[in-house]
Design an enzyme around this catalytic site. Structure first.
Site, PDB file in Angstrom:
ATOM      1  N   SER A  46       2.211 -15.288   7.830  1.00 17.11           N
ATOM      2  CA  SER A  46       1.814 -14.059   7.145  1.00 17.11           C
ATOM      3  C   SER A  46       2.329 -13.994   5.716  1.00 17.11           C
ATOM      4  O   SER A  46       1.884 -13.155   4.932  1.00 17.11           O
ATOM      5  CB  SER A  46       2.315 -12.833   7.923  1.00 17.11           C
ATOM      6  N   GLY A 239      -1.307 -12.141  10.366  1.00 16.42           N
ATOM      7  CA  GLY A 239      -1.832 -13.060   9.362  1.00 16.42           C
ATOM      8  C   GLY A 239      -1.598 -12.511   7.970  1.00 16.42           C
ATOM      9  O   GLY A 239      -1.146 -11.373   7.806  1.00 16.42           O
ATOM     10  N   CYS A 266      -0.356  -6.191  13.551  1.00 11.56           N
ATOM     11  CA  CYS A 266      -0.316  -6.438  12.097  1.00 11.56           C
ATOM     12  C   CYS A 266      -1.717  -6.606  11.509  1.00 11.56           C
ATOM     13  O   CYS A 266      -2.483  -5.676  11.511  1.00 11.56           O
ATOM     14  CB  CYS A 266       0.604  -7.616  11.804  1.00 11.56           C
ATOM     15  N   LEU A 267      -2.062  -7.804  11.011  1.00 16.26           N
ATOM     16  CA  LEU A 267      -3.408  -7.993  10.462  1.00 16.26           C
ATOM     17  C   LEU A 267      -4.449  -7.706  11.537  1.00 16.26           C
ATOM     18  O   LEU A 267      -5.504  -7.118  11.258  1.00 16.26           O
ATOM     19  CB  LEU A 267      -3.574  -9.413   9.923  1.00 16.26           C
ATOM     20  N   GLY A 310       1.514  -5.877   3.767  1.00 12.89           N
ATOM     21  CA  GLY A 310       1.378  -5.211   2.479  1.00 12.89           C
ATOM     22  C   GLY A 310       0.200  -4.262   2.421  1.00 12.89           C
ATOM     23  O   GLY A 310      -0.053  -3.651   1.382  1.00 12.89           O
ATOM     24  N   HIS A 350       5.468  -6.246  14.909  1.00 11.71           N
ATOM     25  CA  HIS A 350       5.581  -7.449  15.727  1.00 11.71           C
ATOM     26  C   HIS A 350       6.364  -7.173  17.018  1.00 11.71           C
ATOM     27  O   HIS A 350       7.582  -7.264  17.039  1.00 11.71           O
ATOM     28  CB  HIS A 350       6.283  -8.560  14.937  1.00 11.71           C
ATOM     29  N   GLU A 352       6.613  -9.079  19.520  1.00  9.17           N
ATOM     30  CA  GLU A 352       7.248 -10.298  20.030  1.00  9.17           C
ATOM     31  C   GLU A 352       8.624 -10.510  19.429  1.00  9.17           C
ATOM     32  O   GLU A 352       9.423 -11.313  19.943  1.00  9.17           O
ATOM     33  CB  GLU A 352       6.350 -11.516  19.766  1.00  9.17           C
TER      34      GLU A 352
END
Length: 377
Positions: A46, A239, A266-267, A310, A350, A352
């Site tokens: 990422s 990502g 996330c992404l 971001g 995240h 994980e």
């Protein structure tokens, strides 16, 4: 150590000592507030296209080991630290940070005032920069920083995603570049297909530890090809960069909705939201660190999370079929969503936790509940 310089597009210059590789790179200059976990940060795909500043002052003290990497090679552009530890001491360590960066051609800069740099980024926002051990002329470096490409509007996922459908073999702890055939039918447990947009390895590790059969497909795989693999559920990975240029992924996710349970992070969270009709925007300086507070609006519990992004989902653009389930308590941005009609949800962090706290592991249980419900329906 030789002199090196960091120049930002607004004309700010930082000097320090070079370590790792030599050369010159450009990228978006950002910061991470984690106190530990620099190895996982270095190998997180990422961070493609970014120059990372660590806010914790001493980095490198426990070295590098073979077990904690999140990908085969680092993806970041450069690495900035206040102080590079002169020794590394840990029973699992097999090399030092300086040697590791040299091996993977990553430029490091130590001795700069990272606190001043981080405060500047918080005030002015993340910006383009150039890190060089070769060109030490301030005017030249600032011109290069201004000319560097922005992350906005660029598709950099295809630079870090896997190139072929692969199986995850926990015994090898690596991607196996084997075309899927009968191997997908072996083993026990639910079959999860992970769309790889730059996925950290601890995600398939986590699924495998729960007994799932895991197939990884490139992020540009079509919905039809994914459904041919007969998934019990689909995972949308983390990502790098801006989610909006990824038209192919948004289209695929929209076509998968209602056909199989979906879990994104996330992404993947941003892409699921875009596929449902929401919009995203670029944050001023992003959220990067292993200490980000998030509230689960379902349970009202607060969890400390690992984050690296971001961009964020615009709460005001939320479509009727999507509801907000989590909020980032630092700025009240959207940190999780759930589809009201289909078995699909995602979070902007995240679970994980590599590296980071384990507060968010319950999300894997929620995904398991969706898989179980789908299997009995």
């Amino acid at each position: 150590m030789p002199l090196a310089k960091l120049a930002l597009e607004d004309g700010t210059i930082y000097c320090g000592e070079s370590f790792g590789a030599v050369g010159e790179v450009t990228g978006e200059v950002v910061f991470n507030t984690s106190m530990t976990g620099y190895q996982e940060i270095l190998t997180d795909p990422s961070y493609r296209g970014q120059i990372i500043t660590m806010t914790y002052p001493e980095i490198g003290n426990y070295g590098i080991n073979d077990e904690d990497v999140e990908h085969s090679v680092p993806a970041l552009s450069g690495f900035l630290v206040r102080q590079l530890s002169r020794i590394h001491s840990n029973y699992r360590s097999n090399t030092d940070l300086d040697s590791y960066l040299k091996k993977h051609n990553v430029i490091g800069l130590s001795g700069l005032d990272t606190r001043a740099l981080v405060k500047h980024i918080r005030d002015a926002g993340a910006m383009r920069g150039v890190l060089s051990t070769e060109d030490l002329d301030d005017a030249s470096l600032v011109a290069k920083a201004k000319a560097a490409p922005s992350l906005v509007g660029r598709d950099i996922v295809q630079e870090v995603m896997c190139k072929a459908t692969t199986t995850w073999d926990e015994r090898l702890d690596a991607w196996t570049e084997t075309q899927i055939g009968s191997a997908v039918d072996s083993g026990n447990g639910a079959h999860v297909v992970c769309m790889d947009f730059g996925m950290k390895w601890n995600i398939p590790r986590h699924f495998a530890s729960r007994g799932y059969r895991v197939t990884i497909v490139p992020g540009n795989t079509s919905a039809a090809d994914i459904m041919k693999l007969n998934p019990d559920g689909v995972f949308l990975s983390n990502g790098p960069g801006d989610p909006e240029p990824l038209d192919y992924a948004i289209k695929t996710i929209a076509e998968l909705l209602g056909k199989t349970p979906i879990f994104g992070i996330c992404l993947g969270h941003q892409l699921l939201s875009l596929a449902c009709g929401a919009k995203t925007f670029k944050l001023k300086f992003g959220h990067r660190g292993a200490n980000q507070p998030v509230q689960d609006l379902t349970t009202k519990k607060v969890e400390i999370t690992t984050q690296n992004h971001g961009f964020a989902v615009d709460a005001d653009s939320m479509p009727d079929d999507l509801e907000i389930t989590h909020l980032n308590l630092n700025d009240n941005t959207v940190a999780g969503v759930r589809h009201k009609k289909h078995p699909a949800f995602s979070v902007q962090y995240h679970p994980e936790a590599a590296a980071g706290p384990h507060d968010s592991h319950y999300l894997f249980e929620r995904f398991q509940d969706l898989l179980s419900a789908a299997a009995t329906s």
